[in-house]
Structures are given as structure tokens and as C-alpha cells.
Write a protein that holds these residues in place. Sequence first.
Motif, PDB file in Angstrom:
ATOM      1  N   ARG A  10       0.800  -1.236   0.000  1.00 40.47           N
ATOM      2  CA  ARG A  10       0.000   0.000   0.000  1.00 40.47           C
ATOM      3  C   ARG A  10       0.829   1.280   0.000  1.00 40.47           C
ATOM      4  NH1 ARG A  10      -3.440  -1.037   5.314  1.00 40.47           N
ATOM      5  NH2 ARG A  10      -1.357  -1.646   6.015  1.00 40.47           N
ATOM      6  N   TRP A  98       9.865   5.392  13.318  1.00 34.45           N
ATOM      7  CA  TRP A  98       8.633   5.757  12.613  1.00 34.45           C
ATOM      8  C   TRP A  98       7.953   6.934  13.288  1.00 34.45           C
ATOM      9  CZ3 TRP A  98       9.559   0.376  13.516  1.00 34.45           C
ATOM     10  CH2 TRP A  98       9.461   0.016  14.864  1.00 34.45           C
ATOM     11  N   GLY A 106      -3.425   3.143  13.121  1.00 31.67           N
ATOM     12  CA  GLY A 106      -4.463   2.114  13.227  1.00 31.67           C
ATOM     13  C   GLY A 106      -4.796   1.423  11.914  1.00 31.67           C
ATOM     14  N   ARG A 107      -3.915   1.508  10.958  1.00 32.25           N
ATOM     15  CA  ARG A 107      -4.157   0.855   9.657  1.00 32.25           C
ATOM     16  C   ARG A 107      -3.035  -0.093   9.265  1.00 32.25           C
ATOM     17  NH1 ARG A 107      -7.104   5.885   6.600  1.00 32.25           N
ATOM     18  NH2 ARG A 107      -8.212   6.491   8.484  1.00 32.25           N
ATOM     19  N   TYR A 109       0.077   0.725   8.704  1.00 28.69           N
ATOM     20  CA  TYR A 109       1.075   1.301   7.782  1.00 28.69           C
ATOM     21  C   TYR A 109       2.492   1.267   8.365  1.00 28.69           C
ATOM     22  CZ  TYR A 109      -2.888   3.309   5.156  1.00 28.69           C
ATOM     23  OH  TYR A 109      -4.039   3.501   4.431  1.00 28.69           O
ATOM     24  N   ARG A 140       2.161   2.387  21.759  1.00 26.57           N
ATOM     25  CA  ARG A 140       1.910   2.135  20.327  1.00 26.57           C
ATOM     26  C   ARG A 140       3.208   1.823  19.599  1.00 26.57           C
ATOM     27  NH1 ARG A 140      -3.555   3.624  18.913  1.00 26.57           N
ATOM     28  NH2 ARG A 140      -3.103   2.789  16.858  1.00 26.57           N
ATOM     29  N   VAL A 144       4.485  -1.783  17.742  1.00 30.38           N
ATOM     30  CA  VAL A 144       5.028  -1.985  16.390  1.00 30.38           C
ATOM     31  C   VAL A 144       6.296  -2.834  16.502  1.00 30.38           C
ATOM     32  CG1 VAL A 144       5.900  -0.907  14.283  1.00 30.38           C
ATOM     33  CG2 VAL A 144       4.132   0.254  15.615  1.00 30.38           C
ATOM     34  N   ARG A 147       5.335  -6.352  17.107  1.00 32.51           N
ATOM     35  CA  ARG A 147       4.693  -6.995  15.947  1.00 32.51           C
ATOM     36  C   ARG A 147       5.701  -7.379  14.868  1.00 32.51           C
ATOM     37  NH1 ARG A 147      -0.016  -3.706  17.034  1.00 32.51           N
ATOM     38  NH2 ARG A 147       0.948  -1.949  15.971  1.00 32.51           N
TER      39      ARG A 147
HETATM   40  C1  LIG Z   1       4.123   4.563  16.645  1.00 32.33           C
HETATM   41  C2  LIG Z   1       3.134   4.696  15.479  1.00 32.33           C
HETATM   42  C3  LIG Z   1       3.866   4.805  14.154  1.00 32.33           C
HETATM   43  C4  LIG Z   1       2.263   3.416  15.500  1.00 32.33           C
HETATM   44  O1  LIG Z   1       1.254   3.508  14.538  1.00 32.33           O
HETATM   45  P1  LIG Z   1       0.137   2.363  14.463  1.00 32.33           P
HETATM   46  O2  LIG Z   1      -0.773   2.724  13.366  1.00 32.33           O
HETATM   47  O3  LIG Z   1      -0.418   2.115  15.824  1.00 32.33           O
HETATM   48  O4  LIG Z   1       0.996   1.057  14.093  1.00 32.33           O
HETATM   49  P2  LIG Z   1       0.797  -0.031  12.963  1.00 32.33           P
HETATM   50  O5  LIG Z   1       1.060   0.518  11.636  1.00 32.33           O
HETATM   51  O6  LIG Z   1       1.621  -1.210  13.384  1.00 32.33           O
HETATM   52  O7  LIG Z   1      -0.747  -0.359  13.016  1.00 32.33           O
HETATM   53  C5  LIG Z   1      -1.276  -1.265  13.933  1.00 32.33           C
HETATM   54  C6  LIG Z   1      -2.742  -0.974  14.150  1.00 32.33           C
HETATM   55  O8  LIG Z   1      -3.410  -0.956  12.869  1.00 32.33           O
HETATM   56  C7  LIG Z   1      -4.455  -1.942  12.868  1.00 32.33           C
HETATM   57  N1  LIG Z   1      -4.609  -2.402  11.468  1.00 32.33           N
HETATM   58  C8  LIG Z   1      -5.644  -2.046  10.660  1.00 32.33           C
HETATM   59  N2  LIG Z   1      -5.457  -2.561   9.438  1.00 32.33           N
HETATM   60  C9  LIG Z   1      -4.292  -3.238   9.453  1.00 32.33           C
HETATM   61  C10 LIG Z   1      -3.580  -3.982   8.479  1.00 32.33           C
HETATM   62  N3  LIG Z   1      -4.024  -4.104   7.223  1.00 32.33           N
HETATM   63  N4  LIG Z   1      -2.408  -4.561   8.832  1.00 32.33           N
HETATM   64  C11 LIG Z   1      -1.948  -4.463  10.094  1.00 32.33           C
HETATM   65  N5  LIG Z   1      -2.597  -3.760  11.069  1.00 32.33           N
HETATM   66  C12 LIG Z   1      -3.756  -3.148  10.755  1.00 32.33           C
HETATM   67  C13 LIG Z   1      -4.003  -2.954  13.879  1.00 32.33           C
HETATM   68  O9  LIG Z   1      -5.084  -3.719  14.361  1.00 32.33           O
HETATM   69  C14 LIG Z   1      -3.429  -2.040  14.964  1.00 32.33           C
HETATM   70  O10 LIG Z   1      -4.492  -1.424  15.617  1.00 32.33           O
HETATM   71  P3  LIG Z   1      -4.540  -1.172  17.223  1.00 32.33           P
HETATM   72  O11 LIG Z   1      -3.549  -0.103  17.496  1.00 32.33           O
HETATM   73  O12 LIG Z   1      -5.915  -0.724  17.459  1.00 32.33           O
HETATM   74  O13 LIG Z   1      -4.159  -2.472  17.841  1.00 32.33           O
HETATM   75  C15 LIG Z   1       2.234   5.933  15.670  1.00 32.33           C
HETATM   76  O14 LIG Z   1       1.486   5.773  16.855  1.00 32.33           O
HETATM   77  C16 LIG Z   1       3.029   7.233  15.734  1.00 32.33           C
HETATM   78  O15 LIG Z   1       3.405   7.789  14.719  1.00 32.33           O
HETATM   79  N6  LIG Z   1       3.257   7.734  16.979  1.00 32.33           N
HETATM   80  C17 LIG Z   1       3.915   9.012  17.189  1.00 32.33           C
HETATM   81  C18 LIG Z   1       5.375   9.021  16.903  1.00 32.33           C
HETATM   82  C19 LIG Z   1       6.141   8.098  17.804  1.00 32.33           C
HETATM   83  O16 LIG Z   1       5.870   7.996  18.989  1.00 32.33           O
HETATM   84  N7  LIG Z   1       7.114   7.423  17.194  1.00 32.33           N
HETATM   85  C20 LIG Z   1       7.994   6.550  17.886  1.00 32.33           C
HETATM   86  C21 LIG Z   1       8.983   7.308  18.659  1.00 32.33           C
HETATM   87  S1  LIG Z   1      10.282   6.263  19.188  1.00 32.33           S
END
Ligand SMILES: CC(C)(COP(=O)(O)OP(=O)(O)OC[C@H]1O[C@@H](n2cnc3c(N)ncnc32)[C@H](O)[C@@H]1OP(=O)(O)O)[C@@H](O)C(=O)NCCC(=O)NCCS
Length: 192
Positions: A10, A98, A106-107, A109, A140, A144, A147
Motif C-alpha cells: 500500500r 517511525w 491504526g491501519r 502502515y 503504540r 510496532v 509486531r
Molecule cells: C508509533 C506509530 C507509528 C504506531 O502507529 P500504528 O498505526 O499504531 O501502528 P501499525 O502501523 O503497526 O498499526 C497497527 C494498528 O493498525 C491496525 N490495522 C488495521 N489494518 C491493518 C492492516 N491491514 N495490517 C496491520 N494492522 C492493521 C491494527 O489492528 C493495529 O491497531 P490497534 O492499534 O488498534 O491495535 C504511531 O502511533 C506514531 O506515529 N506515533 C507518534 C510518533 C512516535 O511515537 N514514534 C515513535 C517514537 S520512538
Amino acid sequence: MQIETIETERLLLRPWRDADLEPFAQLNADARVMEHFPRVASRAESQALMARIRGHFDRHGYGFWAVELKRGDPFIGFVGLGTVPFDAHFTPAVEIGWRLAHASWGRGYAGEAARAALRLAFLELLLDEVVSFTVTANRRSRAVMERIGMRHADVDDFDHPHVPAGHPMRRHVLYRLGRAEWRALRAGVEDE
Ligand SMILES: CC(C)(COP(=O)(O)OP(=O)(O)OC[C@H]1O[C@@H](n2cnc3c(N)ncnc32)[C@H](O)[C@@H]1OP(=O)(O)O)[C@@H](O)C(=O)NCCC(=O)NCCS
């Protein structure tokens, strides 16, 4: 080796463009995105960070790529690899990191992009290990890391040298993933 663009199902992990600054500054000014950093960033700080990220690509050929949705937003944040810019018990090391705009959480990515970055780290850059770190409370980001197969050991926790002593965000957790562990995780899941 200069890695230009990585394509996943994607996403495009691509070089930065000047036009990324506006949405990058917006996400760095969002308190939800910056909850686990000492403070939000100004536009000038975002500009400086973007320049540092581009400089890392110039020096190393890889870095924190700008992430684009193939069927949507041309910039949702960054995911990638970077040399750890401070001394600690685990350095020198390459980290995976990231930061995505809140609307793109939540997607899956971050995980999708991170898996592609790990593949590059182990198959192209031939790194022995990739680390990742964050403040203990960043659930969060830790999710990641978990996972994508990274492992945390309490003995690796450390005080981030760029955060002042006594600051509640000084304590960090470290996650690691070695090449052999990564290969074992992938065995049977994905063809080489
Ligand atoms: C850390 C961060 C990148 C995580 O983003 P995220 O979207 O939660 O992580 P992922 O891409 O792994 O997505 C997982 C979530 O997507 C959902 N999801 C939906 N469709 C999905 C798919 N096709 N594939 C996988 N997961 C999917 C999962 O169920 C999970 O949801 P949940 O959080 O409700 O359990 C984000 O929170 C962020 O940018 N935070 C601020 C910056 C930060 O703190 N960075 C790190 C500093 S060290």
C-alpha cells in the motif's frame, strides 16, 4: 549503495521532497503525535529535522524515508533506518523508527513499512542487528516493535543522553532484532 524507493502493498517509502515540509511540520506540531517527546516541534525545527534526514541519506544511502500512500495521501510521515546519533551501551547501531500523522494510525502502515525496511537492513545492507528505542510509556511504538519481531530485555533499558537528568521521558526501552532471528521469523512465511 543509494536506495531510492521501496514499494510495499500500500505504500511507497521514497526520498523526501520540499513539498513534504508542510505536512511534516503539521504532524510535528500535533500534540497527539508528539505525546512521547519532550515537546511539539516548531516549523523551523521540522525543517531542520528534514534536512538532517536528507543528509543521512546522502551519507549512508538509506535513512528515514518519506511514506506515501499509493492510493492516497502523498505524505503521511516517515519510517526507516538511521545510525543512532548518540553514544550508549548498544552503539554503534542502526535503529528502525517511525512517526506517522495521527489520521494514518491504526491501519498497519507503520508495520508494513517497517517490515520492508528490515528486509532491506538484513538482505541489502547486511546488518547483523537492528535496534529500536522509545520512552517506556510509548505503548503504540512498542507494539510496532513487538509486531515486527523485536525483543526487549530489561537489562538494555537506558537513560537517553539527549534528555535532561530528572526528566520523566529520560528512561528508554531498547528492542533488538538480529539477522538470524529475523531469518528464523520469516522461515516458512515468505520466500527469499
Ligand atoms: C508509533 C506509530 C507509528 C504506531 O502507529 P500504528 O498505526 O499504531 O501502528 P501499525 O502501523 O503497526 O498499526 C497497527 C494498528 O493498525 C491496525 N490495522 C488495521 N489494518 C491493518 C492492516 N491491514 N495490517 C496491520 N494492522 C492493521 C491494527 O489492528 C493495529 O491497531 P490497534 O492499534 O488498534 O491495535 C504511531 O502511533 C506514531 O506515529 N506515533 C507518534 C510518533 C512516535 O511515537 N514514534 C515513535 C517514537 S520512538
